[in-house]
Design an enzyme around this catalytic site. Structure first.
Site, short mmCIF file in Angstrom:
data_model
loop_
_atom_site.label_atom_id
_atom_site.label_comp_id
_atom_site.label_asym_id
_atom_site.label_seq_id
_atom_site.Cartn_x
_atom_site.Cartn_y
_atom_site.Cartn_z
N LYS A 204 9.71 -5.01 6.31
CA LYS A 204 10.82 -4.50 7.77
C LYS A 204 10.05 -4.80 9.22
O LYS A 204 8.87 -5.83 9.21
CB LYS A 204 10.48 -2.97 7.28
CG LYS A 204 11.93 -2.96 6.22
CD LYS A 204 12.30 -0.92 6.19
CE LYS A 204 13.37 -0.94 5.34
NZ LYS A 204 13.72 0.45 4.46
N ARG A 244 9.27 0.13 -3.14
CA ARG A 244 10.72 -1.22 -3.50
C ARG A 244 10.27 -2.57 -2.02
O ARG A 244 10.06 -2.03 -1.34
CB ARG A 244 12.28 0.08 -2.28
CG ARG A 244 13.24 -0.91 -2.95
CD ARG A 244 14.14 0.13 -1.66
NE ARG A 244 15.66 -0.97 -1.63
CZ ARG A 244 15.79 -1.91 -1.20
NH1 ARG A 244 15.24 -2.54 -0.19
NH2 ARG A 244 17.33 -2.39 -1.15
N1 PMM Z 1 15.97 -0.11 3.40
C1 PMM Z 1 17.16 -0.69 2.55
C2 PMM Z 1 17.80 -0.51 1.60
N2 PMM Z 1 17.92 -0.04 0.58
N3 PMM Z 1 16.36 2.62 -0.09
C3 PMM Z 1 16.00 3.57 -0.32
N4 PMM Z 1 15.86 4.15 -1.14
N5 PMM Z 1 14.54 2.73 1.21
C4 PMM Z 1 15.14 1.89 2.19
O1 PMM Z 1 14.16 2.44 2.99
C5 PMM Z 1 16.02 1.25 1.78
C6 PMM Z 1 17.21 0.94 0.82
C7 PMM Z 1 16.71 -2.09 3.43
O2 PMM Z 1 16.25 -2.88 3.06
P1 PMM Z 1 16.62 -4.46 2.54
O3 PMM Z 1 18.10 -4.72 3.26
O4 PMM Z 1 15.72 -4.98 2.56
O5 PMM Z 1 17.15 -4.16 1.48
#
Ligand code: PMM
Length: 282
Positions: A204, A244
């Site tokens: 991020k 994650r």
């Molecule tokens: N961030 C993204 C997508 N899904 N889900 C949860 N639970 N928490 C998060 O911080 C989160 C998420 C965005 O990140 P990406 O586009 O790199 O997957």
């Protein structure tokens, strides 16, 4: 939790796993690399992103969920739409991950309650197109905790069993880098809400901010995996239930070695950090 973004435009890995067969293969690779769960999403939530329509989201997500579940993979579905959650659970998803914590779609909480699925409630203040304007806090840890508490209570009143809820501070969602860093430093306040904590720091913006060079330029998202793994170890030791991430191997190794160094590390009280264990499925 390994990430499969079936999107053309996610900030971290946009376009790489966009076709169904590649996305399925990616999910299986993440399991081989050590993921206990694979999070499949069809809508980019990067700052400024506009929404994808429901039919397109279903087309992206459901076949990937079905194929991975058929291979015995524990799949979570990353969606703000009740209809996508419902069809993904019917296709074999075992957890619903809603970055809006049930706020984006009024049908989400009833659908998840009916499905009896565990539910990730993330801290969220509005859709991505203007979320940066909502990154205003006097005390980010106290405000995020209190807003998350309200979402937990809304989910419970809507019929989702409390023991099926996981909370997530939503790093980067209506947050500037300093807010994200404070939230990770303040994880004890999140634990005080009594639910397992999911941390999604991978690649991020705040990591880029910390790692910027002498001209102030952050490294590209794909060059943030070593820092992501380091953060995974730190938050695992601070009691995160799951992390994650986009690249699983480095994080899985980092978490394992962190836990080996500190065998008595304070994992969440309700849900120990044990592969294959999901809230409400103990
Ligand atoms: N961030 C993204 C997508 N899904 N889900 C949860 N639970 N928490 C998060 O911080 C989160 C998420 C965005 O990140 P990406 O586009 O790199 O997957």
């Amino acid at each position: 939790m390994g990430v499969v973004n079936v999107t053309p435009d996610s900030f971290s890995d946009g376009g790489h796993w966009f076709d169904t067969a590649t996305a399925i293969e990616r999910g299986l690779d993440l399991v081989h690399a050590g993921a206990d769960l694979v999070d499949v999403g069809g809508e980019s939530t990067r700052p400024g992103a506009s929404r994808v329509d429901a039919d397109e989201e279903l087309r992206r997500v459901v076949p990937v969920v079905r194929a991975l579940a058929a291979e015995g993979v524990l799949v979570s579905v990353d969606t703000m739409r009740a209809t996508v959650a419902e069809q993904a659970v019917a296709a074999g998803a075992v957890l619903v991950n809603d970055v809006s914590g049930g706020l984006a779609d009024p049908d989400m909480i009833p659908v998840v309650a009916d499905a009896g699925a565990p539910f990730v409630v993330m801290h969220w203040r509005g859709f991505s197109h203007d979320m940066n304007s909502r990154a205003v806090y006097d005390d980010v840890v106290a405000e995020v905790s209190s807003e998350l508490r309200s979402r937990v209570e809304a989910a419970v009143s809507g019929g989702i069993a409390r023991e099926r809820l996981v909370i997530d501070p939503g790093l980067g969602f209506a947050k500037h880098p300093a807010h994200d860093l404070c939230l990770m430093a303040g994880m004890d306040a999140l634990h005080a809400l009594g639910r397992p904590v999911l941390i999604a720091a991978s690649r991020k913006r705040f990591i880029g901010h910390v790692l910027r060079d002498h001209e102030g330029t952050p490294p590209p998202a794909r060059e943030r995996d070593a820092a992501t793994a380091a953060l995974s170890a730190i938050v695992a030791l601070r009691g995160a239930w799951a992390v994650r991430v986009h690249e699983v191997r480095a994080t899985a190794d980092a978490v394992r070695v962190a836990r080996a160094v500190e065998p008595a590390c304070p994992v969440s009280e309700n849900v120990p950090l044990v592969p294959g264990r999901l809230p409400g499925h103990l």
